[in-house]
Scaffold this active site. Structure first.
Site, PDB file in Angstrom:
ATOM      1  N   ARG A 199       0.914  -1.322   0.026  1.00  0.00           N
ATOM      2  CA  ARG A 199      -0.166  -0.073   0.032  1.00  0.00           C
ATOM      3  C   ARG A 199       0.886   1.375  -0.111  1.00  0.00           C
ATOM      4  O   ARG A 199       0.607   2.158  -0.457  1.00  0.00           O
ATOM      5  CB  ARG A 199      -0.840   0.005   1.134  1.00  0.00           C
ATOM      6  N   ASP A 215     -15.543   8.055  10.196  1.00  0.00           N
ATOM      7  CA  ASP A 215     -14.413   6.973  10.060  1.00  0.00           C
ATOM      8  C   ASP A 215     -13.164   7.883  10.075  1.00  0.00           C
ATOM      9  O   ASP A 215     -13.226   9.178   9.784  1.00  0.00           O
ATOM     10  CB  ASP A 215     -14.673   6.393   8.577  1.00  0.00           C
TER      11      ASP A 215
END
Length: 290
Positions: free
Chosen positions: A47, A159
């Site tokens: 990532r 979030d």
């Protein structure tokens, strides 16, 4: 950065040193509660290579130097969070919770507030990811409003990742992601492009989008800047990434935002066993505040 640094010939040979991985893992654990064990190292490297390319850096070593030696951490922090957080989500995931909400939880909540004229039910998805859970809730509650005509609702989705919050606000999803949506709800609440592209997408109808609000929240914060009379909180499949001490702290803070009689729903793989929270369990992974 004044120049583009040379990139390794084979990016797969580019790895974080154990020291740098440990520094990143410790930082993430301390700041947002998510534990990154050594087994996650290859996934995190994959990532972060995207961030290496986006920043024009030459390697993960250069990226680590940028974070910890060049004062790049402040600017890179939101991107680092977006890179390391897992955002698995689906429409109508663990569907028995939504059936329970419709059949039992909402009627029970409205019975507690029967003296009010069309009370506003507040529902909070505390790990909303890209919004699939939020809009699933909106579909279920909108159908129930159409049947009962005796309440209103508003939904908050929070979030830590700014990237997934932006997706939730946009409310556009690949068509294959919404396959769990029942056909009747799909017809009412999903819009299809007149000329679908190679990868068909759908968008949530504006009538539902208007009832939803997204905001950034780090569950590790000591306080949450939201209402303390929430009726239902969904916190599903996120506590598994926290250690027991942090799980307990997060649950205690969230319960403090529930009105008496309100409900907390966890993921089926999660449990409140061993916490100091005293709530009545009314169904698997569903708890009611006294």
């Amino acid at each position: 950065m004044s120049q583009l640094l040379a990139r390794p010939e084979n990016a797969d040979d580019d790895h974080l040193s154990l020291r740098d991985f440990t520094r990143i893992a410790d930082l993430i654990g301390a700041e947002i509660g998510i534990k990154l064990p050594p087994a996650k190292r290859l996934m995190i490297e994959g990532r972060l290579r995207k961030r290496v390319r986006a920043l024009g850096l030459g390697s993960l070593d250069h990226y680590s130097a940028y974070l910890f030696k060049s004062d790049g951490l402040k600017a890179e922090w939101p991107h680092l969070i977006n890179a390391v957080t897992t955002n698995k989500t689906d429409f109508f995931r663990e569907p028995e919770h939504f059936e329970l909400l419709e059949r039992k939880l909402v009627p029970a909540l409205l019975d507690l507030r029967r003296g009010e004229q069309k009370p506003l039910l507040k529902v909070w998805s505390a790990a909303s990811s890209t919004g699939a859970e939020v809009y699933t809730l909106a579909m279920v509650l909108a159908d129930l409003v159409a049947q009962r005509h005796d309440f209103r609702f508003a939904i908050l989705g929070t979030d830590i990742s700014t990237a997934v919050l932006a997706e939730g606000e946009r409310a556009v999803y690949p068509a294959d992601l919404v396959t769990p949506v029942p056909p009747a709800k799909a017809q009412r609440y999903l819009m299809h492009a007149r000329k679908p592209g190679a990868r068909p997408e759908v968008r949530i109808v504006p009538e539902l989008r208007r009832l939803v609000h997204f905001a950034r929240l780090n569950l590790m914060d000591q306080t949450y800047p939201f209402d303390r009379d929430v009726d239902v909180i969904f916190l599903r499949n996120v506590l598994i990434y926290f250690d027991k001490a942090d799980q307990e702290k997060v649950i205690l803070r969230l319960v403090d935002h529930l009105r008496p009689g309100g409900y907390l729903l966890l993921g089926h793989s999660e449990s409140m066993i061993g916490t100091a929270v005293t709530m009545r369990q009314v169904a698997p992974a569903v708890f009611q505040k006294g």
